[in-house]
Every structure is written in structure tokens, then in C-alpha cells.
Design an enzyme around this catalytic site. Structure first.
Site, PDB file in Angstrom:
ATOM      1  N   CYS A   1       0.828  -1.213   0.000  1.00  0.00           N
ATOM      2  CA  CYS A   1       0.000   0.000   0.000  1.00  0.00           C
ATOM      3  C   CYS A   1       0.858   1.258   0.000  1.00  0.00           C
ATOM      4  O   CYS A   1       0.653   2.162  -0.810  1.00  0.00           O
ATOM      5  CB  CYS A   1      -0.919  -0.010   1.211  1.00  0.00           C
ATOM      6  SG  CYS A   1      -1.836   1.525   1.404  1.00  0.00           S
TER       7      CYS A   1
ATOM      8  N   CYS B   1      -1.532   1.753  -3.007  1.00  0.00           N
ATOM      9  CA  CYS B   1      -2.546   2.805  -2.802  1.00  0.00           C
ATOM     10  C   CYS B   1      -1.960   4.206  -2.746  1.00  0.00           C
ATOM     11  O   CYS B   1      -2.492   5.130  -3.373  1.00  0.00           O
ATOM     12  CB  CYS B   1      -3.285   2.576  -1.491  1.00  0.00           C
ATOM     13  SG  CYS B   1      -3.438   0.886  -0.963  1.00  0.00           S
TER      14      CYS B   1
ATOM     15  N   LYS C   1      -0.082   5.469  -5.948  1.00  0.00           N
ATOM     16  CA  LYS C   1      -1.141   5.504  -6.977  1.00  0.00           C
ATOM     17  C   LYS C   1      -2.004   6.753  -6.828  1.00  0.00           C
ATOM     18  O   LYS C   1      -2.270   7.474  -7.791  1.00  0.00           O
ATOM     19  CB  LYS C   1      -1.980   4.225  -6.869  1.00  0.00           C
ATOM     20  CG  LYS C   1      -3.165   4.085  -7.797  1.00  0.00           C
ATOM     21  CD  LYS C   1      -4.453   4.713  -7.321  1.00  0.00           C
ATOM     22  CE  LYS C   1      -4.898   4.342  -5.951  1.00  0.00           C
ATOM     23  NZ  LYS C   1      -5.414   2.988  -5.811  1.00  0.00           N
TER      24      LYS C   1
ATOM     25  N   TYR D   1      -9.341  -3.259 -10.741  1.00  0.00           N
ATOM     26  CA  TYR D   1      -8.964  -2.017 -10.058  1.00  0.00           C
ATOM     27  C   TYR D   1      -7.729  -1.354 -10.707  1.00  0.00           C
ATOM     28  O   TYR D   1      -7.742  -0.179 -11.046  1.00  0.00           O
ATOM     29  CB  TYR D   1      -8.559  -2.307  -8.602  1.00  0.00           C
ATOM     30  CG  TYR D   1      -9.655  -2.556  -7.610  1.00  0.00           C
ATOM     31  CD1 TYR D   1     -10.014  -1.585  -6.702  1.00  0.00           C
ATOM     32  CD2 TYR D   1     -10.291  -3.795  -7.539  1.00  0.00           C
ATOM     33  CE1 TYR D   1     -10.975  -1.808  -5.727  1.00  0.00           C
ATOM     34  CE2 TYR D   1     -11.258  -4.038  -6.570  1.00  0.00           C
ATOM     35  CZ  TYR D   1     -11.597  -3.042  -5.677  1.00  0.00           C
ATOM     36  OH  TYR D   1     -12.548  -3.279  -4.729  1.00  0.00           O
TER      37      TYR D   1
ATOM     38  N   GLU E   1      -7.554   2.147 -12.911  1.00  0.00           N
ATOM     39  CA  GLU E   1      -6.912   3.284 -12.239  1.00  0.00           C
ATOM     40  C   GLU E   1      -5.714   3.793 -13.052  1.00  0.00           C
ATOM     41  O   GLU E   1      -5.546   5.004 -13.247  1.00  0.00           O
ATOM     42  CB  GLU E   1      -6.469   2.881 -10.828  1.00  0.00           C
ATOM     43  CG  GLU E   1      -7.660   2.657  -9.906  1.00  0.00           C
ATOM     44  CD  GLU E   1      -7.297   2.320  -8.467  1.00  0.00           C
ATOM     45  OE1 GLU E   1      -8.179   2.408  -7.611  1.00  0.00           O
ATOM     46  OE2 GLU E   1      -6.134   1.951  -8.199  1.00  0.00           O
TER      47      GLU E   1
ATOM     48  N   HIS F   1     -27.238  21.001   0.574  1.00  0.00           N
ATOM     49  CA  HIS F   1     -27.439  21.593  -0.747  1.00  0.00           C
ATOM     50  C   HIS F   1     -26.488  22.757  -0.996  1.00  0.00           C
ATOM     51  O   HIS F   1     -26.263  23.544  -0.081  1.00  0.00           O
ATOM     52  CB  HIS F   1     -28.889  22.080  -0.836  1.00  0.00           C
ATOM     53  CG  HIS F   1     -29.274  22.539  -2.202  1.00  0.00           C
ATOM     54  ND1 HIS F   1     -29.454  21.660  -3.250  1.00  0.00           N
ATOM     55  CD2 HIS F   1     -29.486  23.782  -2.698  1.00  0.00           C
ATOM     56  CE1 HIS F   1     -29.772  22.358  -4.332  1.00  0.00           C
ATOM     57  NE2 HIS F   1     -29.804  23.632  -4.028  1.00  0.00           N
TER      58      HIS F   1
ATOM     59  N   GLU G   1     -26.412  14.795  -1.771  1.00  0.00           N
ATOM     60  CA  GLU G   1     -27.805  14.946  -1.349  1.00  0.00           C
ATOM     61  C   GLU G   1     -28.734  14.092  -2.206  1.00  0.00           C
ATOM     62  O   GLU G   1     -29.843  13.749  -1.801  1.00  0.00           O
ATOM     63  CB  GLU G   1     -28.243  16.413  -1.387  1.00  0.00           C
ATOM     64  CG  GLU G   1     -28.325  16.994  -2.773  1.00  0.00           C
ATOM     65  CD  GLU G   1     -28.778  18.461  -2.766  1.00  0.00           C
ATOM     66  OE1 GLU G   1     -29.758  18.777  -2.082  1.00  0.00           O
ATOM     67  OE2 GLU G   1     -28.141  19.281  -3.456  1.00  0.00           O
TER      68      GLU G   1
HETATM   69  P1  NDP Z   1      -8.325  -7.623 -10.233  1.00  0.00           P
HETATM   70  O1  NDP Z   1      -8.573  -8.980  -9.730  1.00  0.00           O
HETATM   71  O2  NDP Z   1      -9.144  -6.490  -9.751  1.00  0.00           O
HETATM   72  O3  NDP Z   1      -8.398  -7.613 -11.824  1.00  0.00           O
HETATM   73  C1  NDP Z   1      -7.640  -8.495 -12.596  1.00  0.00           C
HETATM   74  C2  NDP Z   1      -8.007  -8.296 -14.055  1.00  0.00           C
HETATM   75  O4  NDP Z   1      -7.161  -9.105 -14.859  1.00  0.00           O
HETATM   76  C3  NDP Z   1      -9.434  -8.726 -14.346  1.00  0.00           C
HETATM   77  O5  NDP Z   1      -9.974  -7.851 -15.298  1.00  0.00           O
HETATM   78  C4  NDP Z   1      -9.232 -10.128 -14.905  1.00  0.00           C
HETATM   79  O6  NDP Z   1     -10.231 -10.527 -15.793  1.00  0.00           O
HETATM   80  C5  NDP Z   1      -7.949  -9.942 -15.680  1.00  0.00           C
HETATM   81  N1  NDP Z   1      -7.247 -11.205 -15.902  1.00  0.00           N
HETATM   82  C6  NDP Z   1      -7.001 -12.174 -15.000  1.00  0.00           C
HETATM   83  N2  NDP Z   1      -6.329 -13.189 -15.563  1.00  0.00           N
HETATM   84  C7  NDP Z   1      -6.130 -12.848 -16.843  1.00  0.00           C
HETATM   85  C8  NDP Z   1      -5.514 -13.488 -17.953  1.00  0.00           C
HETATM   86  N3  NDP Z   1      -4.953 -14.696 -17.840  1.00  0.00           N
HETATM   87  N4  NDP Z   1      -5.498 -12.847 -19.136  1.00  0.00           N
HETATM   88  C9  NDP Z   1      -6.066 -11.625 -19.264  1.00  0.00           C
HETATM   89  N5  NDP Z   1      -6.677 -10.976 -18.252  1.00  0.00           N
HETATM   90  C10 NDP Z   1      -6.705 -11.578 -17.060  1.00  0.00           C
HETATM   91  O7  NDP Z   1      -6.764  -7.386  -9.948  1.00  0.00           O
HETATM   92  P2  NDP Z   1      -5.878  -6.085  -9.918  1.00  0.00           P
HETATM   93  O8  NDP Z   1      -4.523  -6.578 -10.257  1.00  0.00           O
HETATM   94  O9  NDP Z   1      -6.473  -4.977 -10.696  1.00  0.00           O
HETATM   95  O10 NDP Z   1      -5.929  -5.699  -8.389  1.00  0.00           O
HETATM   96  C11 NDP Z   1      -5.592  -6.663  -7.394  1.00  0.00           C
HETATM   97  C12 NDP Z   1      -6.300  -6.361  -6.117  1.00  0.00           C
HETATM   98  O11 NDP Z   1      -5.705  -5.243  -5.514  1.00  0.00           O
HETATM   99  C13 NDP Z   1      -7.757  -5.985  -6.290  1.00  0.00           C
HETATM  100  O12 NDP Z   1      -8.588  -7.104  -6.261  1.00  0.00           O
HETATM  101  C14 NDP Z   1      -8.015  -5.070  -5.134  1.00  0.00           C
HETATM  102  O13 NDP Z   1      -8.476  -5.854  -4.067  1.00  0.00           O
HETATM  103  C15 NDP Z   1      -6.666  -4.495  -4.824  1.00  0.00           C
HETATM  104  N6  NDP Z   1      -6.601  -3.084  -5.259  1.00  0.00           N
HETATM  105  C16 NDP Z   1      -7.422  -2.196  -4.661  1.00  0.00           C
HETATM  106  C17 NDP Z   1      -7.411  -0.882  -5.038  1.00  0.00           C
HETATM  107  C18 NDP Z   1      -8.340   0.073  -4.376  1.00  0.00           C
HETATM  108  O14 NDP Z   1      -8.808  -0.216  -3.296  1.00  0.00           O
HETATM  109  N7  NDP Z   1      -8.665   1.202  -5.006  1.00  0.00           N
HETATM  110  C19 NDP Z   1      -6.518  -0.392  -6.078  1.00  0.00           C
HETATM  111  C20 NDP Z   1      -5.713  -1.420  -6.674  1.00  0.00           C
HETATM  112  C21 NDP Z   1      -5.763  -2.718  -6.262  1.00  0.00           C
HETATM  113  P3  NDP Z   1     -11.600 -11.265 -15.303  1.00  0.00           P
HETATM  114  O15 NDP Z   1     -12.512 -10.173 -14.854  1.00  0.00           O
HETATM  115  O16 NDP Z   1     -12.040 -11.937 -16.525  1.00  0.00           O
HETATM  116  O17 NDP Z   1     -11.208 -12.211 -14.214  1.00  0.00           O
END
Ligand code: NDP
Length: 471
Positions: free
Chosen positions: A43, A48, A51, A177, A181, A435, A440
């Protein structure tokens, strides 16, 4: 006198590990922690915090575009990526030092190096051995990249924070995510961004209306979407890196970023020596007290792959320390965890999506509003904000609250308290709005949408409204 060197040895000084060690020490335990990278964890060091700083930087371009409507005339603006990265690094260094000091002030011994279990009560760090009555594994996760030819030519979020220059063209694989982002960050800073996703709509798992609203907002900011494709091969070419997608099409960019998920960082921890069993995806399986399969060994945070969010790791680490060293009974409860996505536009969400509520067989009333945020009226920006409440028709309880638009994460935190407390739609209605704000809207939603899917495309939808219009 205990036969162990420490009452608690924590492996991993990220959010969960640092919180657990400080609280345990506060309860009087003799605590040590080890860290192989930098104190602060994902983080603070590569997640976080940096980012969000990059998100702030990227939002200035929108402000520059919008300010003319408010009478401002700007001269030429210039952006220097190296300056931003250097400033960000200074801030991360500062936070890193604060975390080290917090541990020191709490009386926690810090050892730099990778920790490895030798048995259920012994940790080795950089050749030194320590015995401990209890061990906490809080090693987090790391980016996962698909095993395709040329994958080493791509980057992950880890490298994105340290690029020497801003890539002119970026292809981001994934639509979770991190993908959305960073798409917003790069686009806001001036890169041409393509987001490539193997399905047909970003942010799987979020409410569908929210997903569509974010997609529309991102498209409005010039981000290209390529659906039903995933990278199959990367190759170095004269003017960049060429990605060949699963459908055979190709695209050349200066950076190809994998945002394809993260995995628990359980590699070479000696878990088998301690009798710790791994679950699917190499996560450490734990119960509601964060207990692993091995007596005296617990695990918290991303390595357990429950909900991979910093505040969750903090909660799990804190509850573990209170239970084990503070004589309290604190199981963790992940229900109604609020979350934010710092996409542009951003998202705040808590509770059930409409689809989840319906899948549970609940009878729901849906309240939804789409409107132009007041700030955009003079600037001429056409992007819409969206707010949605999922309400249980039987009990009137608000089961889910979902927001897309400026300040959505800030707004959502307060509404998360209401949802967590089990408040009803009538409670929302009784609350006086502030407001003029966007928030709201959530206490003035009068009519449920007749049929959710139909209303989304209906001409009766309130989407022509502007915030600040009489309601
Ligand atoms: P996510 O799990 O959110 O997203 C992973 C993405 O990669 C999905 O779109 C998934 O597709 C895709 N994917 C997975 N495997 C493959 C593959 N073999 N080929 C192509 N695409 C693939 O992971 P992130 O890495 O974005 O984030 C990890 C975690 O970190 C999040 O789950 C979150 O909990 C945390 N995080 C939180 C943030 C916040 O609070 N603002 C910011 C950043 C991270 P599909 O949908 O098809 O599975």
C-alpha cells in the site's frame, strides 16, 4: 521466563504486519518483525499511496480543460514526469521512515531480510534464527502475469511507478482495479491508452450500472477499449513493443502493462516446515480468527486472499493481536466492506450490487439517478455522475449503495456507515440533504425505477438533470 526469543514474530512489514506487531507490543508482547523489501508494504511503497499521488497529478489536465468555463485563461501548460516521480519518491521515503519509527516507538525489533519458517516456532532471516511462541505471516501479494512469449517486455504496476519517462502509447491488459486506475492516470497525463480485456465490460463484480457509467466516463476521456481479447505475445519492434492479441490483431505501444491480478506471495516461505496448508491459488487458508492449519501460526492480509484491501489487512492484524495478546475475542467480519476505485471517474461502493441481491432471491427496489455534476455545468463537460441504491423490498433496508462521479470515494465512506448499520430507505429519506452537493441525491431518491434494465435506456431517465436543478 519464556523459552522463546519472542512472543510474536511477524513476517512482512506491510499494513497488516505492522498493525499487528504494534498492537501486540502495546498489549505487552515481545515482538519482532522482518521485511525483505521496504517497511510499509504494497500500500505505502508500491500501491494505494503512490497511486493516489499519481491520480492527483493526472487530474490537473481535466481542471485545466474545465477552467475556461469559469473565466480562467491558462497559458501553455507543461508536465514533467521525472519531477512527479521524484516528488512521489520523496513522499514514499518519508512515509517509509514514519513506519520504521512507529515500530521502534512501539518497541518492536525490526530485521531486514526475507523470513523463512524452519519449523512451527522458528524463523530464519538472513542466516539468523529466532524462536517465537507465535508467528504471523503477513507477506502480502505480488502482481501475476500470464505466461506468454515476451512477457518480460511488459510491465506491472510495480514498474509503472518508476518508469524513466511517460509512455506516449500504453496498452493495459485487464479491467480490474489496477487496470482502470492506471488507464486514468496515463490518459490524464497525456498518454494514448488502450485497455484490453478478455470479456465485454470492465470492473467485473461491481454493479452493472456502475460499470457502464465508468466505461462511459473513461471513453469520454479518450481511453480506447478492446474487448474479447487478451495479450498472446509481446515482441520488441523498431518503434516500441508490439502486442499480438488472442484474435491475431496487433498493436504497438511504448509500454504494455499487465494488470491481470495479484497472487499471494507464498513462494519459498518454508510454510511446509511449519505445517501451514495452502489453498487454491497458493493462498494461506485461515478461519475468522486468522488461524492457519498450524497451531500458533496465523496469517493476515493479501496472502490469505480474503479481500485484498489495506483496511482489511489492518482490521485482520489488529483483531489478531487483540485476540491473541489482549485477551479479547475478535473474529473478523468482512460483511459490507466498502471499497473505492480511483478510476476517472471514481467509484465508491458498499454492499450488494443489484445482480447479487437478485441472485440471492431477494425482492429489491432499485433507486437510481444519473445527472451532470454541478461543477460541470459551466465547464461544459458532458460526463454524468451515477448513484444507485439497492433496497430490500420486504425490510426496506438499504442493501447496497453505489456511486460514480467526482468525490465518490469520499461520499461513500459516510454512507457505508449507514449500510453497515442496517439503516432503511426511510432513514435515508428522513435525512436532510446538504445543498448543493451531489451526495444529497442519495437522500432525495423518490421513485424506484420500474424495471432496472429498461429504465437504464429509458427517455424518462433523469439523466438530463443537472445537479442544482430544483428537485
Ligand atoms: P483484479 O482482480 O481487480 O483484476 C484483474 C483483471 O485481470 C481482471 O480484469 C481479470 O479478468 C484480468 N485477468 C485475469 N487473468 C487474466 C488473464 N490470464 N489474461 C487476461 N486478463 C486476465 O486485480 P488487480 O490486479 O487490478 O488488483 C488486485 C487487487 O488489488 C484488487 O482485487 C483489489 O483488491 C486491490 N486493489 C485495490 C485498489 C483500491 O482499493 N482502489 C486499487 C488497486 C488494487 P476477469 O474479470 O475476466 O477475471
Amino acid at each position: 521466563m519464556s523459552k522463546f526469543d519472542y512472543d510474536l514474530f511477524v513476517i512482512g512489514a506491510g499494513s497488516g504486519g505492522v498493525r499487528a506487531s504494534r498492537i501486540a507490543a502495546g498489549h505487552g508482547a515481545r515482538v519482532a518483525i522482518c521485511e525483505e523489501s521496504r517497511v510499509g508494504g504494497t500500500c505505502v511503497i508500491r500501491g494505494c499511496v503512490p497511486k493516489k499521488l499519481l491520480v492527483f497529478a493526472s487530474q490537473f489536465s481535466e481542471a485545466f480543460e474545465d477552467c475556461a468555463g469559469y473565466g480562467w485563461q491558462l497559458g501553455t501548460t507543461e508536465f514533467a514526469w521525472p519531477d512527479l516521480i521524484a516528488a512521489k519518491d520523496r513522499e514514499i521515503d518519508r512515509l517509509n521512515q514514519i513506519y520504521i519509527k512507529l515500530l521502534d516507538n512501539a518497541g518492536v525489533d525490526l530485521y531486514m531480510g526475507r523470513g523463512r519458517l524452519l519449523d512451527a516456532h522458528t524463523v530464519e532471516v538472513d542466516g539468523k534464527r529466532f524462536s517465537a511462541e507465535r508467528i504471523l505471516i503477513a507477506v502480502g501479494g505480488r502482481p501475476w502475469v500470464p505466461d506468454i512469449p515476451g512477457r518480460e517486455l511488459g510491465i506491472t504496476s510495480d514498474q509503472a511507478f518508476h518508469l524513466e519517462r511517460l509512455p506516449r502509447r500504453v496498452v493495459i491488459a485487464g479491467a480490474g482495479y489496477i487496470a482502470v486506475e492506471f488507464a486514468g492516470i496515463f490518459a490524464g497525463l497525456g498518454s494514448e491508452v488502450t485497455l484490453a480485456y478478455r470479456r465485454d465490460l470492465i470492473l467485473r463484480g461491481f454493479d452493472d450500472d456502475i460499470r457502464r457509467a465508468v466505461e462511459a466516463g473513461m471513453q469520454g476521456r479518450g481511453i480506447e477499449f478492446r474487448y474479447q481479447v487478451e495479450p498472446a505475445r509481446l515482441e520488441k519492434v523498431a518503434d516500441g513493443i508490439e502486442v499480438t492479441f488472442s484474435d491475431g490483431s496487433t498493436q504497438v505501444a511504448d509500454a504494455i502493462m499487465f494488470a491481470t491480478g495479484r497472487e499471494p506471495y507464498t513462494w519459498d516461505l518454508g510454510l511446509e516446515n511449519g505445517g501451514v496448508h495452502l489453498g487454491p491459488g497458493n493462498r494461506i487458508e485461515v478461519d475468522e480468527y486468522s488461524r492457519t492449519s498450524a497451531d500458533h501460526i496465523h496469517a493476515v492480509g493479501d496472502v490469505t486472499d480474503r479481500i485484498a484491501l489495506t483496511p482489511i489487512a489492518l482490521m485482520e492484524g489488529h483483531a489478531f493481536a487483540d485476540t491473541e495478546f489482549g485477551n479479547m475475542d475478535r473474529p473478523v467480519d468482512h460483511v459490507n466492506t466498502p471499497a473505492a476505485v480511483f478510476s476517472q471517474p471514481p467509484v465508491g461502493t458498499v454492499g450488494l450490487s443489484e445482480a447479487e441481491a437478485r441472485a440471492q432471491g431477494l425482492s429489491v427496489r432499485i433507486f437510481r439517478s444519473q445527472f451532470t455534476p454541478m461543477k460541470y455545468t459551466l465547464s461544459g463537460r458532458t460526463e454524468k455522475a451515477m448513484m444507485k441504491l439497492v433496497v430490500d423490498a420486504d425490510s426496506d433496508r438499504v442493501l447496497g449503495c453505489h456511486i460514480v462521479g467526482p468525490d465518490a470515494p469520499e461520499m461513500l465512506q459516510g454512507f457505508a456507515v449507514a449500510v453497515r448499520a442496517g439503516l432503511t430507505k426511510a432513514d435515508f429519506d428522513r435525512t436532510v440533504g446538504i445543498h448543493p452537493t451531489s451526495a444529497e441525491e442519495l437522500v432525495t431518491l423518490r421513485q424506484p425505477v420500474a424495471d432496472s434494465a429498461a429504465a437504464a435506456t429509458s427517455t424518462q431517465s433523469p439523466s438530463q438533470r443537472k445537479r442544482g436543478d430544483p428537485i
